[in-house]
Write a protein that holds these residues in place. Structure first.
Motif, PDB file in Angstrom:
ATOM      1  N   PHE A 132       0.810  -1.216   0.000  1.00 52.71           N
ATOM      2  CA  PHE A 132       0.000   0.000   0.000  1.00 52.71           C
ATOM      3  C   PHE A 132       0.846   1.270   0.000  1.00 52.71           C
ATOM      4  CE2 PHE A 132      -3.374  -2.896   0.998  1.00 52.71           C
ATOM      5  CZ  PHE A 132      -4.526  -2.280   0.543  1.00 52.71           C
ATOM      6  N   GLN A 133       2.162   1.144   0.151  1.00 57.87           N
ATOM      7  CA  GLN A 133       3.041   2.313   0.071  1.00 57.87           C
ATOM      8  C   GLN A 133       3.370   2.534  -1.398  1.00 57.87           C
ATOM      9  OE1 GLN A 133       5.521   4.332  -0.714  1.00 57.87           O
ATOM     10  NE2 GLN A 133       7.228   4.029   0.685  1.00 57.87           N
ATOM     11  N   PRO A 134       2.935   3.640  -1.993  1.00 60.46           N
ATOM     12  CA  PRO A 134       3.059   3.781  -3.449  1.00 60.46           C
ATOM     13  C   PRO A 134       4.461   3.549  -3.988  1.00 60.46           C
ATOM     14  CG  PRO A 134       1.652   5.506  -2.581  1.00 60.46           C
ATOM     15  CD  PRO A 134       2.212   4.781  -1.392  1.00 60.46           C
ATOM     16  N   PHE A 135       5.482   3.989  -3.273  1.00 64.47           N
ATOM     17  CA  PHE A 135       6.841   3.842  -3.802  1.00 64.47           C
ATOM     18  C   PHE A 135       7.401   2.429  -3.621  1.00 64.47           C
ATOM     19  CE2 PHE A 135       6.547   8.441  -3.873  1.00 64.47           C
ATOM     20  CZ  PHE A 135       7.176   8.733  -5.076  1.00 64.47           C
ATOM     21  N   HIS A 136       6.690   1.563  -2.925  1.00 60.99           N
ATOM     22  CA  HIS A 136       7.017   0.138  -2.966  1.00 60.99           C
ATOM     23  C   HIS A 136       6.457  -0.501  -4.233  1.00 60.99           C
ATOM     24  CE1 HIS A 136       8.892  -1.054   0.930  1.00 60.99           C
ATOM     25  NE2 HIS A 136       8.484   0.155   1.253  1.00 60.99           N
ATOM     26  N   MET A 137       5.621   0.241  -4.951  1.00 62.84           N
ATOM     27  CA  MET A 137       5.131  -0.166  -6.266  1.00 62.84           C
ATOM     28  C   MET A 137       5.686   0.794  -7.307  1.00 62.84           C
ATOM     29  SD  MET A 137       3.340  -2.822  -5.668  1.00 62.84           S
ATOM     30  CE  MET A 137       2.836  -2.907  -7.365  1.00 62.84           C
TER      31      MET A 137
END
Length: 277
Positions: A132-137
């Motif tokens: 859910f952490q955008p920068f992990h995607m």
């Protein structure tokens, strides 16, 4: 595995960051059904919210150990797109062999439904936070914001200026600032300000979650500050926090709801079987 788990709990936490994962786990625990709480106790000897919250950073704390080096790439998905314009996952390219956080959430959810190892739950709780952490995607070209170095400015409540990177801003620094500004420096006070029951779960699969998180990079223009594309070495303006902190809080809350959804499916399945046998 149990002894290693006890060791890492005594070590300092890594920087979502440590606060983010703890907050998500605490919020999720409050959404669990009695059957799920009972099964956590029976299968994993987790009896309280504090014990559940304590496992949330396990996957970060062990990844530096040689025997867990294989788990490092399960914390993120590197989207192979240059320039940063593709906002839909292509798992054939982005998650080869399920070696990404989307594959990790899917696989550990399935493992939890079978004969679980003790760290299956530990990994699942952490990876649901990560997805859910955008920068992990994020994008492979900047390693999810890790190669975009920025200066996070001091504030009245958060005095220390930090030389950091965009990934860490989302992992840690904005959450820390919100804890000081909203919770007076007290994490529990901050958690109480999140209206968790105003949120709900919108997702059925980790692929849906991953696409939503990746979409935030475009919809929220998280690479922008004041309408200007961030460059390496930039100093973030106060407006960056003001524009994005609600998205951070939203993602923490949605992560908690999805975590509760996954765990309640597991907990309730055992309760249903018990009614038949």
């Amino acid at each position: 595995i149990v002894s290693l788990f006890l060791v890492v709990l005594t070590q300092g936490s890594y920087a979502w960051g440590a606060h983010g994962h703890n907050i998500t786990a605490e919020l999720a625990y409050g959404l669990l059904t009695p059957a799920t709480i009972q099964r956590l106790h029976r299968d994993f000897n987790i009896r309280t919210m504090e014990e559940f919250r304590r496992i949330a950073n396990y996957a970060d704390e062990i990844k530096a150990h040689h025997e867990y080096a294989w788990s490092y790439e399960l914390h993120y998905t590197d989207v192979d797109a240059v320039p940063r314009t593709r906002c839909v996952l292509n798992l054939t390219m982005d998650c080869v062999g399920d070696r990404c956080v989307v594959g990790a959430v899917r696989n550990y959810t399935q493992r939890l439904g079978n004969e679980s190892e003790i760290d299956d739950l530990w990994f699942l709780v952490h990876f649901i936070g990560d997805i859910f952490q955008p920068f992990h995607m994020g994008y492979a070209s900047d390693r999810g914001g890790n190669t975009i170095h920025v200066i996070y400015p001091s504030t009245e409540s958060h005095l220390e200026t930090k030389h950091t990177n965009l990934h860490a801003v989302w992992d840690t620094h904005m959450i820390e600032q919100a804890i000081f500004e909203t919770g007076g420096g007290d994490v529990e006070e901050f958690v109480r300000t999140i209206p968790i029951h105003h949120y709900t779960n919108h997702f059925n699969t980790p692929e849906e979650v991953g696409n939503d998180s990746l979409g935030l990079l475009c919809r929220r223009r998280l690479y922008m500050d004041g309408g200007i594309l961030l460059k390496d070495g930039a100093t973030l303006s106060p407006e960056y926090y003001n524009t994005n902190i609600q998205t951070v809080i939203d993602q923490l809350a949605y992560s908690a709801h999805y975590m509760a959804y996954v765990l309640n499916e597991w907990g309730e399945s055992a309760a249903c079987m018990g009614r038949f046998f």
